[in-house]
Design a protein around this motif. Sequence first.
Motif, mmCIF file in Angstrom:
data_model
loop_
_atom_site.group_PDB
_atom_site.id
_atom_site.type_symbol
_atom_site.label_atom_id
_atom_site.label_comp_id
_atom_site.label_asym_id
_atom_site.label_seq_id
_atom_site.Cartn_x
_atom_site.Cartn_y
_atom_site.Cartn_z
ATOM 1 N N THR A 53 55.762 -23.476 -33.258
ATOM 2 C CA THR A 53 56.480 -24.536 -32.564
ATOM 3 C C THR A 53 55.526 -25.228 -31.597
ATOM 4 O O THR A 53 54.740 -24.554 -30.911
ATOM 5 C CB THR A 53 57.677 -23.971 -31.787
ATOM 6 O OG1 THR A 53 58.534 -23.247 -32.680
ATOM 7 C CG2 THR A 53 58.469 -25.085 -31.113
ATOM 8 N N LYS A 96 51.154 -25.304 -28.275
ATOM 9 C CA LYS A 96 51.610 -24.687 -29.518
ATOM 10 C C LYS A 96 51.836 -23.200 -29.301
ATOM 11 O O LYS A 96 51.007 -22.512 -28.691
ATOM 12 C CB LYS A 96 50.594 -24.917 -30.638
ATOM 13 C CG LYS A 96 50.412 -26.391 -30.979
ATOM 14 C CD LYS A 96 49.409 -26.608 -32.101
ATOM 15 C CE LYS A 96 49.249 -28.092 -32.389
ATOM 16 N NZ LYS A 96 48.280 -28.348 -33.473
ATOM 17 N N SER A 99 56.476 -19.283 -33.866
ATOM 18 C CA SER A 99 57.780 -19.823 -34.259
ATOM 19 C C SER A 99 58.859 -19.302 -33.304
ATOM 20 O O SER A 99 58.954 -18.091 -33.037
ATOM 21 C CB SER A 99 58.114 -19.423 -35.691
ATOM 22 O OG SER A 99 57.176 -19.996 -36.588
ATOM 23 N N THR A 105 63.474 -22.183 -27.851
ATOM 24 C CA THR A 105 62.839 -23.495 -27.707
ATOM 25 C C THR A 105 63.475 -24.266 -26.554
ATOM 26 O O THR A 105 62.777 -24.884 -25.737
ATOM 27 C CB THR A 105 62.988 -24.291 -29.011
ATOM 28 O OG1 THR A 105 62.362 -23.573 -30.073
ATOM 29 C CG2 THR A 105 62.351 -25.664 -28.877
ATOM 30 N N ASP A 125 59.681 -31.414 -29.301
ATOM 31 C CA ASP A 125 59.371 -30.123 -29.935
ATOM 32 C C ASP A 125 59.375 -30.304 -31.448
ATOM 33 O O ASP A 125 60.128 -31.117 -31.993
ATOM 34 C CB ASP A 125 60.377 -29.045 -29.511
ATOM 35 C CG ASP A 125 61.786 -29.369 -29.976
ATOM 36 O OD1 ASP A 125 62.222 -28.848 -31.007
ATOM 37 O OD2 ASP A 125 62.461 -30.182 -29.275
ATOM 38 N N ALA A 127 58.972 -27.794 -35.033
ATOM 39 C CA ALA A 127 58.866 -26.458 -35.624
ATOM 40 C C ALA A 127 58.376 -26.572 -37.058
ATOM 41 O O ALA A 127 58.887 -27.395 -37.838
ATOM 42 C CB ALA A 127 60.210 -25.744 -35.583
ATOM 43 N N SER A 129 57.412 -24.067 -40.412
ATOM 44 C CA SER A 129 57.501 -22.710 -40.950
ATOM 45 C C SER A 129 56.170 -22.272 -41.525
ATOM 46 O O SER A 129 55.364 -23.101 -41.968
ATOM 47 C CB SER A 129 58.588 -22.634 -42.023
ATOM 48 O OG SER A 129 58.234 -23.446 -43.132
#
Length: 392
Positions: A53, A96, A99, A105, A125, A127, A129
């Motif tokens: 994230t 950074k 996750s 978050t 923000d 995200a 994967s």
Amino acid sequence: MGLAGRLYRGETNFDFIGTRRRWYIASVVIGVLLIGTIAIRGFNWGIEFSGGTSFVFKQPSGVSLEQVSETIDETGVEVQTGQEAGRGNDAKFVIKTASLSPEKTAEVKDAIASTYDINPNDITDNAVSSSWGGQVTDKALIALVVFLVLVAAYLAIRFEFKMAIAALAALLHDLLLTAGIYSIVGFEVTPSTIVGLLTILGFSLYDTVVVFDKVSEDTRGIVGGSRIDYAEAANNAVNETLMRSINTSLISLLPVGGLLFVGAGLLGVGTLKDLALVLFVGLAAGAYSSLFLATPWLVDMKEREPRYRALKERVANKRANAAKATPETVADVDDLVDDTAEADEDEDDSDREPAAAAARTNRSSTRPAQQPNRRRTGGNRPGRPSGSRKKR
């Protein structure tokens, strides 16, 4: 004539091939050190590859990146990387982390907003994967393999298979050198890094193909002679293309250096430094490998062929026989030539007078007797009937 003039005319005579062992040793030492660095430190994979994230927001006045990192750490979230982007009123922080869940978050955004008096809506923000990052990595590797296969096929068709092997070995050297520098510096590996890698591979191949084209031209037909062997012809080709390689490298490195040192260093455009570093290191490595590694490797492979081994022996034997002509022998031959010339001159002088006298006698004996002058009558020209006039 100065070095610049000889470089411009392609008249340098640097021994790239004869000193190739020292470049081999230097490359092996550097390669071992870089492999050790990669094994110990690894790479700083970007969020696109490792997943995670990111938080992007305007830099608060008087706030440092370390302070923001400490604020996020207090929420129980570890900051993986952080950088500044832009300067002045456009300066931003790019943070950074691993996750995070939506709840975590939101907690990080609230901590940043409350500590530095920022509107939470002004914090962006994003995200990503880890599965998406893995797909990017796989596609990058596939693209690299396809690129190398196509390049090898082209070089094998255009030149020969051994030139393709030498060019690919130089490419792998450039990849290793660039990757090792990236591991030492600790810059993030992003999609821009992959694009930069493909760019430098193309540049390295271009420079190598230019040199190989000249090598192919200079070595054509030398097997039938005994004046020069393959290594010397290849060294001449490298010297003849040296100025072109220098010009190409400088023209490429100057703007990339400006992008790295001015754009990323002075102006603080942090998003450019990953691309700029890989281009700068890769271009320099490509220029080095095409001159000091690719052509010497080609020479080593070619001199294993029986015909080029025989050529090398013939050239060595011819030069050894020429070296046996000692200065004393050469002086004796010169004296013999001088004595013979003097004897010929004496003989010519002794025979010159009798020969001249005989020639005068012969000329006087063969000359016809002079006839008494006859008086012309009528003013007519000899051979024309009397009284005739020339028509006008």
